[in-house]
Motif scaffolding. Sequence first.
Motif, short mmCIF file in Angstrom:
data_model
loop_
_atom_site.label_atom_id
_atom_site.label_comp_id
_atom_site.label_asym_id
_atom_site.label_seq_id
_atom_site.Cartn_x
_atom_site.Cartn_y
_atom_site.Cartn_z
N SER A 50 32.90 5.73 22.77
CA SER A 50 33.34 6.83 23.48
C SER A 50 34.18 7.45 21.40
O SER A 50 33.93 7.48 21.19
N ARG A 51 33.18 8.70 22.06
CA ARG A 51 33.53 9.57 20.66
C ARG A 51 35.19 10.96 21.36
O ARG A 51 35.24 11.40 20.35
N ARG A 53 36.61 6.36 26.81
CA ARG A 53 38.02 5.51 27.24
C ARG A 53 38.83 5.76 28.25
O ARG A 53 39.22 4.61 28.48
N ALA A 55 29.75 5.98 26.00
CA ALA A 55 29.52 7.40 26.03
C ALA A 55 27.74 7.51 25.96
O ALA A 55 27.42 7.32 25.06
N MET A 92 22.57 12.89 24.41
CA MET A 92 21.36 13.42 23.96
C MET A 92 20.34 11.80 24.93
O MET A 92 19.69 11.61 23.82
N ASN A 93 20.36 11.64 25.73
CA ASN A 93 19.86 10.93 26.56
C ASN A 93 20.44 9.72 25.76
O ASN A 93 19.57 8.76 26.55
N SER A 120 28.75 6.75 30.81
CA SER A 120 29.68 8.08 31.17
C SER A 120 28.89 9.44 30.41
O SER A 120 28.28 9.52 29.89
N GLY A 121 28.65 10.23 31.68
CA GLY A 121 28.05 10.52 30.83
C GLY A 121 27.02 12.63 31.36
O GLY A 121 27.92 13.29 31.18
N PRO A 122 26.54 13.00 33.00
CA PRO A 122 26.85 14.29 33.06
C PRO A 122 27.95 15.10 33.06
O PRO A 122 28.71 14.12 33.86
N VAL A 123 27.83 16.18 32.87
CA VAL A 123 29.51 17.11 32.88
C VAL A 123 28.65 18.28 33.89
O VAL A 123 27.26 18.58 33.54
N GLY A 139 31.08 12.53 33.54
CA GLY A 139 31.87 12.20 31.92
C GLY A 139 32.43 13.56 32.48
O GLY A 139 32.77 14.27 33.20
N ALA A 140 32.78 13.80 30.82
CA ALA A 140 33.93 14.98 30.35
C ALA A 140 33.36 16.13 29.45
O ALA A 140 33.25 14.66 28.45
N MET A 190 25.00 20.81 19.07
CA MET A 190 25.40 21.49 19.82
C MET A 190 26.49 23.04 19.23
O MET A 190 26.77 23.96 20.31
C1 LIG Z 1 25.60 17.48 21.93
C2 LIG Z 1 26.41 16.74 23.76
C3 LIG Z 1 24.93 15.83 24.51
C4 LIG Z 1 25.42 15.53 25.75
N1 LIG Z 1 24.17 14.47 26.50
C5 LIG Z 1 24.44 13.76 27.38
C6 LIG Z 1 23.60 13.16 27.40
O1 LIG Z 1 21.73 13.29 26.84
N2 LIG Z 1 23.04 12.66 28.99
C7 LIG Z 1 24.53 12.91 29.78
O2 LIG Z 1 24.86 11.96 30.73
N3 LIG Z 1 25.02 12.99 29.07
C8 LIG Z 1 25.53 14.29 27.51
N4 LIG Z 1 26.40 15.13 27.70
C9 LIG Z 1 27.61 14.79 28.41
C10 LIG Z 1 29.18 13.27 27.48
O3 LIG Z 1 27.98 12.12 27.30
C11 LIG Z 1 29.99 13.52 28.34
O4 LIG Z 1 30.70 14.77 27.85
C12 LIG Z 1 30.66 12.60 27.99
O5 LIG Z 1 31.83 12.00 28.94
C13 LIG Z 1 31.46 12.46 26.93
O6 LIG Z 1 32.24 10.66 26.23
P1 LIG Z 1 33.30 10.94 25.56
O7 LIG Z 1 34.42 11.87 25.65
O8 LIG Z 1 33.64 9.47 26.04
O9 LIG Z 1 33.01 11.25 24.71
C14 LIG Z 1 27.05 15.65 26.20
C15 LIG Z 1 27.37 16.39 25.61
C16 LIG Z 1 27.29 16.81 24.51
C17 LIG Z 1 28.89 17.51 24.30
#
Ligand SMILES: Cc1cc2nc3c(=O)[nH]c(=O)nc-3n(C[C@H](O)[C@H](O)[C@H](O)COP(=O)(O)O)c2cc1C
Length: 189
Positions: free
Chosen positions: A9-10, A15, A54, A57-58, A85-88, A126-127, A142
């Motif tokens: 998780s970033r 998490r 998480a 970038m796919n 954990s992905g799309p928002v 995700g968030a 970003m």
């Molecule tokens: C710069 C950036 C790129 C992202 N790329 C993707 C992506 O390619 N696919 C996706 O499903 N979500 C993408 N997301 C959404 C993150 O996966 C989402 O915010 C995730 O919940 C972050 O998890 P973390 O809080 O554990 O790091 C991206 C978010 C950011 C800020």
Amino acid sequence: MKVLVTYASRHGSTRGIAERIAEKLGRPGLEVSLRPIGQDGSVEQYDAYVIGSAAYMNAWLKEATAFVREHERLLAGKPVWLFSSGPVGPDKVDKHGRDVLEASIPAEFKTFSARLKPRDERVFFGAWDPDAEPIGFADRFMRGFTGLFPSIKSSMPFGDFRDWREIEAWAESIATDLLGSGVAAATPA
Ligand SMILES: Cc1cc2nc3c(=O)[nH]c(=O)nc-3n(C[C@H](O)[C@H](O)[C@H](O)COP(=O)(O)O)c2cc1C
């Protein structure tokens, strides 16, 4: 039966998902450990694994992919569940008419499916907090991009879109699978 829930998780939202899964798995017969990928600790002694990352970038975070690769032989012989954990955003369907969760399946799932034969793979919403301190290339990119084009930033969905009911239901299904498989009963406490 010992279960390892481990995650990359970033910014903490993955998490949070892993924590909720671990909490829901904590039933009699299941001894659950929760650990970020990369934290010291051995991996071999578990009977089942739930691994999440998480997606940026796919793709899964590098440490998560590296963890699966490093332990591939071990994992291939055990019950494994994967989550991403992905799309928002509030939309369930994207502008091309595709299911957002399906469109967000990380590239790694295809490879890992073939090699690990996971019991299940799941993508969760995700968030994202656009004002969080950027961590890593994708975040910094970003931040720079939206700094140059503020209108893009204001049009991007931000917030917490994690679907706790979905997450909990998935964890319950894992517990049921493990407890029902007889492996738990066969494992000495
Ligand atoms: C710069 C950036 C790129 C992202 N790329 C993707 C992506 O390619 N696919 C996706 O499903 N979500 C993408 N997301 C959404 C993150 O996966 C989402 O915010 C995730 O919940 C972050 O998890 P973390 O809080 O554990 O790091 C991206 C978010 C950011 C800020």
